[in-house]
Design an enzyme around this catalytic site. Structure first.
Site, mmCIF file in Angstrom:
data_model
loop_
_atom_site.group_PDB
_atom_site.id
_atom_site.type_symbol
_atom_site.label_atom_id
_atom_site.label_comp_id
_atom_site.label_asym_id
_atom_site.label_seq_id
_atom_site.Cartn_x
_atom_site.Cartn_y
_atom_site.Cartn_z
ATOM 1 N N GLY A 125 -2.998 3.922 -5.609
ATOM 2 C CA GLY A 125 -4.213 3.411 -6.248
ATOM 3 C C GLY A 125 -4.120 3.266 -7.758
ATOM 4 C CG ASP A 251 -2.008 -11.113 -1.359
ATOM 5 O OD1 ASP A 251 -1.089 -11.810 -0.885
ATOM 6 O OD2 ASP A 251 -1.795 -10.081 -2.014
HETATM 7 P P1 AMP Z 1 0.131 -7.015 -5.386
HETATM 8 O O1 AMP Z 1 1.576 -7.037 -5.024
HETATM 9 O O2 AMP Z 1 -0.175 -6.282 -6.663
HETATM 10 O O3 AMP Z 1 -0.502 -8.358 -5.336
HETATM 11 O O4 AMP Z 1 -0.579 -6.132 -4.262
HETATM 12 C C1 AMP Z 1 -0.513 -6.394 -2.882
HETATM 13 C C2 AMP Z 1 -1.399 -5.424 -2.148
HETATM 14 O O5 AMP Z 1 -0.966 -4.087 -2.359
HETATM 15 C C3 AMP Z 1 -2.860 -5.451 -2.573
HETATM 16 O O6 AMP Z 1 -3.650 -5.201 -1.441
HETATM 17 C C4 AMP Z 1 -2.924 -4.315 -3.575
HETATM 18 O O7 AMP Z 1 -4.215 -3.805 -3.732
HETATM 19 C C5 AMP Z 1 -1.986 -3.311 -2.957
HETATM 20 N N1 AMP Z 1 -1.384 -2.410 -3.947
HETATM 21 C C6 AMP Z 1 -0.467 -2.743 -4.892
HETATM 22 N N2 AMP Z 1 -0.134 -1.642 -5.625
HETATM 23 C C7 AMP Z 1 -0.845 -0.613 -5.120
HETATM 24 C C8 AMP Z 1 -0.947 0.778 -5.430
HETATM 25 N N3 AMP Z 1 -0.221 1.337 -6.401
HETATM 26 N N4 AMP Z 1 -1.791 1.518 -4.698
HETATM 27 C C9 AMP Z 1 -2.507 0.981 -3.714
HETATM 28 N N5 AMP Z 1 -2.461 -0.291 -3.354
HETATM 29 C C10 AMP Z 1 -1.641 -1.094 -4.050
HETATM 30 MG MG MG Z 2 -2.287 -9.013 -5.531
#
Ligand code: AMP
Ligand code: MG
Length: 486
Positions: A125, A251
């Site tokens: 998170g 996304d």
């Molecule tokens: P992203 O690669 O940042 O676009 O994230 C892809 C998914 O992973 C999204 O649903 C984010 O909210 C989740 N996510 C990315 N980093 C974290 C983290 N450190 N903790 C929890 N969820 C994460």
């Molecule tokens: Mg993202």
């Protein structure tokens, strides 16, 4: 300011049914300190020009709850590297509030790095300092360039340890955007067969963001066409400036065509269409020259999710507009970058031969285009352009062709070059500049972050006192690959 009375706060998203989100409370970080505060942007929302230190800081940082805010984590899904993942959502961010600016526009205030949510999966998170700085800098750099983007209101450092490849510290980004609705929101309701929610989402998107679609014969189709057009514009702007997003998963695609979710992004140094900025992108799915095609792929995924609302043949027609619009926007951008006001036969070939020349010579794209904007400086200015290419003969032959093309224009060289300097940036957020600022920030010195924000907010200005920031990257900092871990 110890109350929220000067803010216009709304709760549009939280009034949607429970299927759209989960209520969450932010989990405060330890000993937060402002690293940056976007004062001019803040005042548009009735927020102070200086970083707030009183109760307002604690509310904005999610450290103290207030009944005026109604924080929630959005549910969405999406295709990651082409594979559908149903389990996405705000995993480390949340929608804290919706704030209205002095133009009457509603923006989401999103906290990135605010702790666990039901969608965190294996994650913690949190967001680390370096990735928070990168997102803050790049979103403001894109805004300075005039490219549609989410914005940054502020960022906070903290003493909370966060574990990635090594121990780092957690940070918090206050991100603002007219929407945090992604293509993946529609995909979630489609793939879970929640068709009433799918329809409601489309109705709300039209009501909030594309109200003119309500008067169209087919409002849902008009909405889709608006998304297609906004996406084509964004991609044309990326390709013209040399921006590589790095993770164009569905996304990470805003339905408003705004650059969204800055991760392993990069601006091109040498012009290399095959450049892959994301260290984890083994197949080169998101390499620079693939971005236009991937945006179409993503729009097709969105179209598929809208198929319960819109006739398939109409969706296909809508999709077909993408390439037409992209071509128009991109030609418009390149014509402006070359200072051409008229359209002439052979212009596309002129652009392509420019790209070929730069690729063959491994020439810095931004530097070359800026130097072309200086051709009102006589013969020495021409020489300075040629000096950027190893193969002088090819460079000279391209330059002659360009100069001949300029003769078909009604404008003088002085007028042409003045106009070109308004669209060819002198300063971009080169990865090595971001890295140097991060290295200092990790030692507690945020001065380079502030300097970069100042420079990049006016990238078309000469700013002679900062000209070192327009230098070519050192060898270690060229075409860096950035890790996805953030
Ligand atoms: P992203 O690669 O940042 O676009 O994230 C892809 C998914 O992973 C999204 O649903 C984010 O909210 C989740 N996510 C990315 N980093 C974290 C983290 N450190 N903790 C929890 N969820 C994460
Ligand atoms: Mg993202």
């Amino acid at each position: 300011m110890a109350d929220l009375s000067s803010l216009r706060i709304s709760h549009r998203f939280s009034q949607l049914p429970a299927a759209f989100y989960s209520h969450v409370q932010p989990q405060p970080l330890d000993n937060t300190q402002w690293i940056a505060w976007n004062g001019s942007f803040a005042t548009e929302f009735g927020l102070p020009a200086q970083p707030p230190t009183d109760a307002l800081k604690h509310w904005l940082a999610g450290e103290v709850t207030t009944e005026r805010f109604n924080p929630l984590a959005m549910k969405y899904a999406g295709h990651q590297f082409g594979v559908y993942n149903p389990d996405l959502g705000d995993g480390r961010g949340l929608l804290l509030a919706e704030l209205t600016n002095n133009q009457g526009e509603v923006f989401d205030l999103h906290l990135k790095g605010a702790g666990l949510t039901p969608y965190s999966r294996m994650g913690d998170g949190r967001a680390v300092l370096r990735s928070t700085i990168r997102e803050y800098l790049c979103s403001e750099a894109m805004a300075g360039l005039g490219i549609a983007t989410t914005r940054s209101l502020g960022m906070l450092s903290s003493d909370t340890p966060v574990f990635r490849e090594k121990q780092e510290s957690g940070a918090l980004l206050l991100r603002m955007a007219q929407t945090h609705i992604r293509f993946g929101h529609f995909e979630h309701f489609f793939y879970t067969n929640q068709l009433a929610e799918l329809r409601l989402l489309a109705d709300k998107v039209i009501e909030w963001y594309w109200p003119e679609c309500q008067n169209a014969e087919q409002p849902y189709l008009a909405m889709f066409e608006s998304i297609v057009e906004a996406t084509a514009k964004m991609i044309a702007d990326w390709q013209a400036v040399g921006f590589c997003h790095g993770v164009m998963n569905t996304d990470n695609m805003s339905i408003l065509g705004q650059t969204f979710d800055y991760g392993p992004f990069a601006f091109l140094d040498d012009y290399d269409p095959h450049y892959i900025c994301n260290h984890s992108d083994y197949q080169g799915r998101y390499r620079f020259d693939q971005q236009p095609r991937i945006a179409l792929w993503n729009l097709s995924a969105l179209a598929h999710s809208l198929s319960p609302l819109i006739d398939k043949s109409l969706l296909e027609q809508g999709l077909a507009q993408y390439e037409v619009k992209l071509g128009r926007f991109f030609s418009f951008n390149m014509r402006a970058k070359l200072g051409l006001q008229t359209k002439q036969q052979g212009d596309s070939e002129l652009f392509q031969s420019l790209f070929d020349l730069l690729q063959q010579n491994q020439t810095d794209y931004t530097r070359f285009m800026r130097q072309l904007s200086m051709l009102d400086g006589g013969e020495r200015a021409q020489q300075a352009v040629l000096d950027l290419c190893v193969d002088r003969e090819s460079a000279s032959s391209w330059l002659n062709r360009y100069m001949q093309r300029c003769e078909l224009e009604p404008t003088s060289a002085t007028e042409r070059c003045a106009a070109m300097r308004l669209v060819n940036p002198k300063y971009i957020l080169r990865n090595y500049l971001a890295q140097l600022a991060i290295d200092k920030a990790e030692q507690g010195d945020f001065s380079q972050v502030h300097t970069l924000v100042t420079i990049l907010s006016q990238p078309y200005q000469e700013q002679p006192e900062h000209s070192a920031y327009a230098n070519l990257p050192p060898d270690w900092g060229k075409s860096m690959e950035i890790s996805c871990s953030s």
